[in-house]
Design an enzyme around this catalytic site. Structure first.
Site, short mmCIF file in Angstrom:
data_model
loop_
_atom_site.label_atom_id
_atom_site.label_comp_id
_atom_site.label_asym_id
_atom_site.label_seq_id
_atom_site.Cartn_x
_atom_site.Cartn_y
_atom_site.Cartn_z
N ARG A 1 0.84 -1.21 0.00
CA ARG A 1 0.00 0.00 0.00
C ARG A 1 0.86 1.24 0.00
NH1 ARG A 1 1.91 3.21 4.26
NH2 ARG A 1 1.48 2.33 6.30
N GLU B 1 -6.44 6.89 7.74
CA GLU B 1 -5.38 7.70 8.37
C GLU B 1 -4.86 8.79 7.42
OE1 GLU B 1 -2.35 5.61 10.75
OE2 GLU B 1 -0.91 7.05 9.92
N ARG C 1 -5.49 5.53 0.94
CA ARG C 1 -4.57 4.40 1.10
C ARG C 1 -4.83 3.53 -0.12
NH1 ARG C 1 -2.10 3.39 6.28
NH2 ARG C 1 -1.42 5.46 6.89
N CYS D 1 1.22 10.51 9.51
CA CYS D 1 2.23 10.05 10.47
C CYS D 1 3.62 10.18 9.83
CB CYS D 1 1.96 8.60 10.85
SG CYS D 1 3.14 7.97 12.05
N THR E 1 6.15 8.54 10.12
CA THR E 1 6.78 7.26 9.77
C THR E 1 6.42 6.84 8.35
OG1 THR E 1 4.91 5.98 10.59
CG2 THR E 1 6.70 6.41 12.15
N ARG F 1 4.12 0.58 2.32
CA ARG F 1 4.35 -0.57 3.20
C ARG F 1 4.03 -1.81 2.39
NH1 ARG F 1 2.54 -3.94 7.58
NH2 ARG F 1 0.32 -3.49 7.34
N ARG G 1 4.08 -6.92 12.44
CA ARG G 1 2.81 -6.42 12.98
C ARG G 1 1.92 -7.62 13.27
NH1 ARG G 1 0.96 -0.88 9.76
NH2 ARG G 1 2.88 0.26 10.18
N GLU H 1 -1.54 -3.07 12.67
CA GLU H 1 -0.63 -2.42 13.61
C GLU H 1 -1.18 -2.51 15.03
OE1 GLU H 1 0.03 1.62 12.46
OE2 GLU H 1 1.96 1.67 13.49
#
Ligand code: ADP
Ligand code: MG
Length: 342
Positions: free
Chosen positions: A112, A211, A215, A257, A259, A266, A295, A300
């Site tokens: 993703r 988020e 995505r 985020c 990260t 990811r 994870r 997560e």
């Protein structure tokens, strides 16, 4: 006017707590981004959750430059990059052989990327009206998606409450975010303006207003991580022609985020490792030396159930998408070899 220095929990090991000094707080606390986002809003998640790892979210693209003094050291530490890093946009197709053609270990592969639409606040700071606009822009964009990726969009607001649980179990809707995202403000007005686009073959999806605004996900029940990545690249190529994403030359794609910035990618597998589960030292060593992370089975901060691990890349910045896939392939091949040996 001065603001009181925020009190992080004494046991907190969040990176934001480590890097936020009183002097830095004093310099940044009264600043506002062009959409009115503040440092105090950014650190709510870290303040409310003593087990946060990072503890800070960006409310818009401008936050990355305005609050760079606190965000940059966190970004450098998480992505293991030095000040001189540069975003590497490389998304060249890969042709690596499936990792586990006999399906003995790998249940599924998923890649993703996160994207936010330029000019809009990110989910922790967006207004309800703009969130609706983001949903409309994505709905319009997918109307002309290439035929092999075409499918349908399900807006969660239209789903009768009695059907939600069933769809959650089938993963056809995503749940409201966890307490970390909740404290950041990401769950406001859930499920309004949230939804999922799914291709007919169910291998390509777009989560809207989770988020991040988008995505973009490619996944399938196989170990063909290259095929999954190549499909993602095709969808992303198309979406990039009709949506303009928040982006920075050095930091890459900008996300809620820190990260996730850079490739915002990811790539991972769901893999059953019954023997390595009982030998966590070996597994952790292989994971760390290949810059991977574990994870839980449901995402997560969830637990590993039935020895099914989600193993994916940690670095997303200063590394190309293609390299992420190659490294994942190498790392997971080593993990499978170790599992077979035990
Ligand atoms: P991300 O933030 O990268 O989207 P999360 O950890 O929040 O990932 O997980 C989102 C969802 O994706 C969870 O339901 C998780 O179980 C699912 N998921 C992640 N990786 C895989 C995979 N390789 N195969 C199947 N499902 C996956
Ligand atoms: Mg997530």
């Amino acid at each position: 006017m001065t603001l009181a220095f925020p009190k992080f929990h004494r046991n907190s090991r969040a990176l934001v707590k480590r890097y936020l000094t009183p002097a830095l707080y004093e310099r940044l606390a009264l600043l506002k981004t062009e959409t009115g986002f503040t440092l105090d809003a950014a650190i709510q998640s870290g303040l409310k959750n003593q087990d946060s790892h990072i503890g800070i979210y960006a409310g818009d693209a401008h936050a990355y430059s305005l609050f760079s003094e606190i965000l940059n050291p966190i970004i450098h530490e998480y992505h293991a990059v030095k000040e001189t890093f540069a975003h590497d946009p490389g998304l060249d197709q890969t042709h690596l052989p499936p990792l586990d053609p006999d399906k003995a270990f790998i249940l599924s592969s998923r890649v993703r990327v996160a994207r936010n639409i330029k000019g809009f606040s990110f989910p922790c700071h967006i207004t309800a009206g703009n969130r609706n606009l983001v949903e409309s822009l994505v709905s319009d964009a997918i109307k002309k998606i290439p035929q092999d990726l075409a499918g349908s969009y399900l807006g969660f607001k239209r789903i009768p409450p009695c059907e939600i649980q069933d769809l959650l179990t089938k993963k056809q809707v995503f749940p409201a975010g966890d307490r970390f995202q909740d404290a950041a403000g990401i769950n406001r007005d859930f499920p309004d303006a949230r939804g999922i686009f799914t291709s007919r073959d169910k291998k390509f999806m777009i989560w809207v207003n989770e988020e991040d605004h988008l995505r973009i996900i490619s996944m399938e029940s196989s170990s063909d991580i290259s095929g999954v990545f190549n499909r993602l690249c095709r969808g992303l190529d198309y979406l990039s022609t009709c949506l303009e994403f928040a982006w920075d030359k050095k930091q890459g794609f900008l996300t809620s985020c820190p990260t996730n910035i850079g490739t915002a990618m990811r790539a991972g597998v769901h893999i059953r490792l019954e023997k390595l589960e009982k030998n966590p030292n070996i597994l952790n060593q292989l994971v760390n030396q290949n810059h991977l992370q574990i994870r839980g089975t449901s995402g997560e901060k969830t637990t590993v159930d039935g020895a099914i691990f989600d193993i994916s890349n940690t670095q997303r910045l200063g590394i190309s998408g293609t390299r992420i896939i190659q490294n994942l392939h190498t790392g997971v091949a080593e993990i499978i070899a170790a599992e077979k040996k035990l």
